[in-house]
Structure formats: C-alpha cells, structure tokens
Design a protein around this motif. Structure first.
Motif, PDB file in Angstrom:
ATOM      1  N   GLY A 288       0.821  -1.209   0.000  1.00 38.07           N
ATOM      2  CA  GLY A 288       0.000   0.000   0.000  1.00 38.07           C
ATOM      3  C   GLY A 288       0.852   1.254   0.000  1.00 38.07           C
ATOM      4  O   GLY A 288       0.488   2.274   0.584  1.00 38.07           O
ATOM      5  N   VAL A 289       2.015   1.170  -0.640  1.00 30.66           N
ATOM      6  CA  VAL A 289       3.014   2.226  -0.494  1.00 30.66           C
ATOM      7  C   VAL A 289       2.558   3.564  -1.078  1.00 30.66           C
ATOM      8  O   VAL A 289       2.025   3.629  -2.183  1.00 30.66           O
ATOM      9  N   GLN A 290       2.755   4.593  -0.302  1.00 33.44           N
ATOM     10  CA  GLN A 290       2.555   5.964  -0.746  1.00 33.44           C
ATOM     11  C   GLN A 290       3.943   6.575  -0.938  1.00 33.44           C
ATOM     12  O   GLN A 290       4.741   6.595   0.003  1.00 33.44           O
ATOM     13  N   VAL A 291       4.227   7.031  -2.137  1.00 32.64           N
ATOM     14  CA  VAL A 291       5.568   7.509  -2.464  1.00 32.64           C
ATOM     15  C   VAL A 291       5.604   9.030  -2.460  1.00 32.64           C
ATOM     16  O   VAL A 291       4.745   9.680  -3.059  1.00 32.64           O
ATOM     17  N   ARG A 292       6.603   9.552  -1.782  1.00 34.13           N
ATOM     18  CA  ARG A 292       6.812  11.007  -1.750  1.00 34.13           C
ATOM     19  C   ARG A 292       8.199  11.301  -2.322  1.00 34.13           C
ATOM     20  O   ARG A 292       9.175  10.635  -1.988  1.00 34.13           O
ATOM     21  N   TRP A 293       8.252  12.323  -3.164  1.00 35.91           N
ATOM     22  CA  TRP A 293       9.508  12.696  -3.824  1.00 35.91           C
ATOM     23  C   TRP A 293       9.933  14.088  -3.381  1.00 35.91           C
ATOM     24  O   TRP A 293       9.110  14.989  -3.250  1.00 35.91           O
ATOM     25  N   SER A 294      11.229  14.269  -3.214  1.00 34.46           N
ATOM     26  CA  SER A 294      11.740  15.613  -2.951  1.00 34.46           C
ATOM     27  C   SER A 294      11.786  16.395  -4.255  1.00 34.46           C
ATOM     28  O   SER A 294      11.720  15.822  -5.345  1.00 34.46           O
ATOM     29  N   ASP A 295      11.924  17.685  -4.145  1.00 32.13           N
ATOM     30  CA  ASP A 295      11.989  18.524  -5.337  1.00 32.13           C
ATOM     31  C   ASP A 295      13.252  18.270  -6.150  1.00 32.13           C
ATOM     32  O   ASP A 295      13.326  18.618  -7.320  1.00 32.13           O
ATOM     33  N   GLY A 296      14.233  17.633  -5.523  1.00 31.89           N
ATOM     34  CA  GLY A 296      15.506  17.441  -6.202  1.00 31.89           C
ATOM     35  C   GLY A 296      15.576  16.207  -7.072  1.00 31.89           C
ATOM     36  O   GLY A 296      16.594  15.962  -7.722  1.00 31.89           O
ATOM     37  N   PHE A 297      14.506  15.400  -7.117  1.00 26.25           N
ATOM     38  CA  PHE A 297      14.555  14.156  -7.886  1.00 26.25           C
ATOM     39  C   PHE A 297      14.104  14.396  -9.321  1.00 26.25           C
ATOM     40  O   PHE A 297      13.131  15.095  -9.570  1.00 26.25           O
ATOM     41  N   SER A 298      14.803  13.784 -10.261  1.00 21.09           N
ATOM     42  CA  SER A 298      14.411  13.879 -11.665  1.00 21.09           C
ATOM     43  C   SER A 298      14.642  12.534 -12.338  1.00 21.09           C
ATOM     44  O   SER A 298      15.532  11.774 -11.942  1.00 21.09           O
ATOM     45  N   GLU A 299      13.848  12.225 -13.341  1.00 13.04           N
ATOM     46  CA  GLU A 299      13.951  10.957 -14.060  1.00 13.04           C
ATOM     47  C   GLU A 299      14.988  11.073 -15.172  1.00 13.04           C
ATOM     48  O   GLU A 299      14.701  10.940 -16.347  1.00 13.04           O
TER      49      GLU A 299
ATOM     50  N   ALA B 118      20.066  12.570   7.248  1.00 12.08           N
ATOM     51  CA  ALA B 118      19.252  12.840   6.060  1.00 12.08           C
ATOM     52  C   ALA B 118      18.135  11.812   5.934  1.00 12.08           C
ATOM     53  O   ALA B 118      16.999  12.151   5.582  1.00 12.08           O
ATOM     54  N   VAL B 119      18.436  10.537   6.245  1.00 14.07           N
ATOM     55  CA  VAL B 119      17.410   9.497   6.212  1.00 14.07           C
ATOM     56  C   VAL B 119      16.397   9.712   7.331  1.00 14.07           C
ATOM     57  O   VAL B 119      15.179   9.689   7.118  1.00 14.07           O
ATOM     58  N   CYS B 120      16.904   9.939   8.545  1.00  9.08           N
ATOM     59  CA  CYS B 120      16.014  10.135   9.695  1.00  9.08           C
ATOM     60  C   CYS B 120      15.083  11.328   9.494  1.00  9.08           C
ATOM     61  O   CYS B 120      13.921  11.298   9.901  1.00  9.08           O
ATOM     62  N   GLY B 121      15.600  12.377   8.866  1.00 11.09           N
ATOM     63  CA  GLY B 121      14.816  13.587   8.675  1.00 11.09           C
ATOM     64  C   GLY B 121      13.649  13.432   7.726  1.00 11.09           C
ATOM     65  O   GLY B 121      12.789  14.316   7.650  1.00 11.09           O
ATOM     66  N   LEU B 122      13.590  12.307   7.004  1.00 10.53           N
ATOM     67  CA  LEU B 122      12.490  12.070   6.069  1.00 10.53           C
ATOM     68  C   LEU B 122      11.290  11.413   6.729  1.00 10.53           C
ATOM     69  O   LEU B 122      10.235  11.307   6.113  1.00 10.53           O
ATOM     70  N   ARG B 123      11.446  10.994   7.971  1.00 10.54           N
ATOM     71  CA  ARG B 123      10.338  10.354   8.679  1.00 10.54           C
ATOM     72  C   ARG B 123       9.238  11.378   8.928  1.00 10.54           C
ATOM     73  O   ARG B 123       9.494  12.506   9.330  1.00 10.54           O
ATOM     74  N   ARG B 124       8.012  10.978   8.683  1.00 12.24           N
ATOM     75  CA  ARG B 124       6.885  11.894   8.784  1.00 12.24           C
ATOM     76  C   ARG B 124       6.663  12.347  10.218  1.00 12.24           C
ATOM     77  O   ARG B 124       6.628  11.555  11.143  1.00 12.24           O
ATOM     78  N   GLY B 125       6.498  13.654  10.400  1.00 13.90           N
ATOM     79  CA  GLY B 125       6.036  14.218  11.670  1.00 13.90           C
ATOM     80  C   GLY B 125       7.050  14.304  12.767  1.00 13.90           C
ATOM     81  O   GLY B 125       6.792  14.872  13.812  1.00 13.90           O
TER      82      GLY B 125
ATOM     83  N   VAL C 168       4.789   4.143   3.779  1.00 16.42           N
ATOM     84  CA  VAL C 168       5.205   5.401   3.143  1.00 16.42           C
ATOM     85  C   VAL C 168       6.680   5.297   2.788  1.00 16.42           C
ATOM     86  O   VAL C 168       7.493   4.814   3.586  1.00 16.42           O
ATOM     87  N   LEU C 169       7.024   5.711   1.588  1.00 13.43           N
ATOM     88  CA  LEU C 169       8.396   5.712   1.115  1.00 13.43           C
ATOM     89  C   LEU C 169       8.728   7.128   0.658  1.00 13.43           C
ATOM     90  O   LEU C 169       8.050   7.667  -0.219  1.00 13.43           O
ATOM     91  N   THR C 170       9.739   7.719   1.271  1.00 14.40           N
ATOM     92  CA  THR C 170      10.085   9.107   0.973  1.00 14.40           C
ATOM     93  C   THR C 170      11.500   9.203   0.421  1.00 14.40           C
ATOM     94  O   THR C 170      12.453   8.730   1.051  1.00 14.40           O
ATOM     95  N   PHE C 171      11.628   9.789  -0.763  1.00 18.91           N
ATOM     96  CA  PHE C 171      12.929  10.041  -1.375  1.00 18.91           C
ATOM     97  C   PHE C 171      13.365  11.458  -1.022  1.00 18.91           C
ATOM     98  O   PHE C 171      12.620  12.418  -1.243  1.00 18.91           O
ATOM     99  N   GLY C 172      14.579  11.602  -0.498  1.00 20.77           N
ATOM    100  CA  GLY C 172      15.095  12.913  -0.144  1.00 20.77           C
ATOM    101  C   GLY C 172      15.895  13.543  -1.270  1.00 20.77           C
ATOM    102  O   GLY C 172      16.061  12.966  -2.352  1.00 20.77           O
ATOM    103  N   ALA C 173      16.396  14.738  -1.008  1.00 21.09           N
ATOM    104  CA  ALA C 173      17.198  15.453  -1.989  1.00 21.09           C
ATOM    105  C   ALA C 173      18.572  14.805  -2.124  1.00 21.09           C
ATOM    106  O   ALA C 173      19.160  14.355  -1.131  1.00 21.09           O
TER     107      ALA C 173
END
Length: 220
Positions: A21-32, A209-216, A184-189
């Motif tokens: 049920g993954v919800q993916v969040r991307w940072s503004d710095g990610f590009s394909e 940087a990894v820890c800081g992506l945890r929600r809330g 939830v899966l969050t990609f950082g900058a």
C-alpha cells in the motif's frame, strides 16, 4: 544487461506496491534522468528493497540494482528473482568480521566496495542499506562505512536518502507472508560527500538525512 527489464518485473512491482500500500513522496531534487545514483535507506524488512525498487519510475527501475545479502538470496526461487529479475548485486555479509587478521578484514572490505563500484558500471544505480542489518523500525542504527567508501570510489553517482516507514509491520522479521497495510516511502534530496569531509561526519550527516524524512518527527 543494463536497461533490460525481465517480463516478471512489472508484475512483481505491481504486487509489491499493492501489498505494501506504499505511498511515495519525492523531494523537489529528484528527476527521471540518466544520472547514476546510490539510493540508501533504513532497513526493517525483506520487503524493503523490493518496495523501493518497485516505486521507482519504470525507466529508472530498469537501470537500478539492489544490493542484497548473498546468503539469503543465493538459493531457490529467491536466487532466480535476485539474479534475473532484480539484477541484484549479492554481497557476502560479515566477510570482514570473519577475517583472521586486520589486514584480511581491510582487504575484504575493499573487495566489496570494488564489487559495488563495478556493479554501477557506466549506467546503473544501486539500492543499499548502510545499517548493515534489519532494525525494528523504531530507530535508525549508525551507518557502516561502506557507503562512505563507495561514494568516494564513485563520486559521479548521486547519493539519495530514502526512508521506508511501516514495512516492518507488513512483513515482520521471521514471517513469510505479508500483511497488507499502508506504508510510506520518501525520497530525499540528492547529496554528495563534501570536500575534506571525514568519514564519521559524512556517515552521521547521511543518517540524519534518512532520519529527517520520517513523517512528523525526526527519528533518533
């Protein structure tokens, strides 16, 4: 083989996204783009690399190889999936710790870094878990030095922090059947090793940087 996708890849990716049920969040710095990357994440479940890999855009996924423990993925159906579908880079866990001397331990460490650097090649990216072992999901353990040495060996690859949340509840340690829940899966900058940055300073910054992506909250 880079860029070729096994016919099972799309099916497994869809299944992994459905089960987690993954919800993916991307940072503004990610590009394909074709930029080579080293995705580094917290580790709490055998589903981690499958879900992270499946969450990547298809073109990016085709060029991304997970790093996995050889002793877990080297036999049976798991071996077929690791080698033919995921194109995983299988590494020997604890090789340095099992060495009989400090010199042999350093040689084992260098060999693993060289294996990963070669696996990146000219086009591929990697997924790795610098804690070295699975945690409980409550905290992120200190990072081992491999991420630093690989980043120094391949400074052309972007380092992308990733936080995986709730996967330890979907497939708890010791269990074989996943329990459908929301994750939830969050990609950082992207980040790089700074000039003259020490190993210790970089590893703590990467972990933060990894820890800081945890929600809330910031995980400790």
């Amino acid at each position: 083989m880079s860029g070729r996708v096994h016919p099972l890849a799309g099916i497994i990716a869809a299944f992994a996204r459905a089960v987690s049920g993954v919800q993916v969040r991307w940072s503004d710095g990610f590009s394909e783009t074709a930029q080579q990357r080293i995705y580094f994440a917290n580790h709490t479940s055998h589903l981690d690399f499958v879900v992270l890999w499946s969450a990547l855009p298809a073109d990016v996924r085709a060029r991304t190889r997970p790093v996995a423990a050889k002793d877990y993925w080297e036999s049976g159906v798991k071996a077929y999936l690791a080698q033919n579908v995921f194109r995983a880079v299988l590494v020997q866990r604890g090789a340095a710790a099992q060495a009989e001397s400090e010199e042999e331990a350093r040689a084992a460490g260098r060999a693993t870094i060289e294996q990963l650097a070669e696996a990146l090649g000219e086009t591929d990216s990697l997924i790795l878990f610098p804690e070295g072992t699975r945690g409980t999901g409550e905290s992120v353990a200190p990072f081992r030095s491999g991420l630093f040495h690989l980043a120094k060996r391949r400074p052309d690859a972007e380092l992308v922090p990733v936080y995986l949340e709730n996967l330890n509840r979907i497939l708890p340690k010791g269990e074989f059947l996943p329990v459908p829940l929301i994750s939830v899966l969050t990609f950082g900058a992207p980040m790089l090793v700074e000039e003259s940055e020490s190993k210790e300073a970089f590893l703590e910054r990467a972990r933060a940087a990894v820890c800081g992506l945890r929600r809330g909250e910031n995980a400790q």
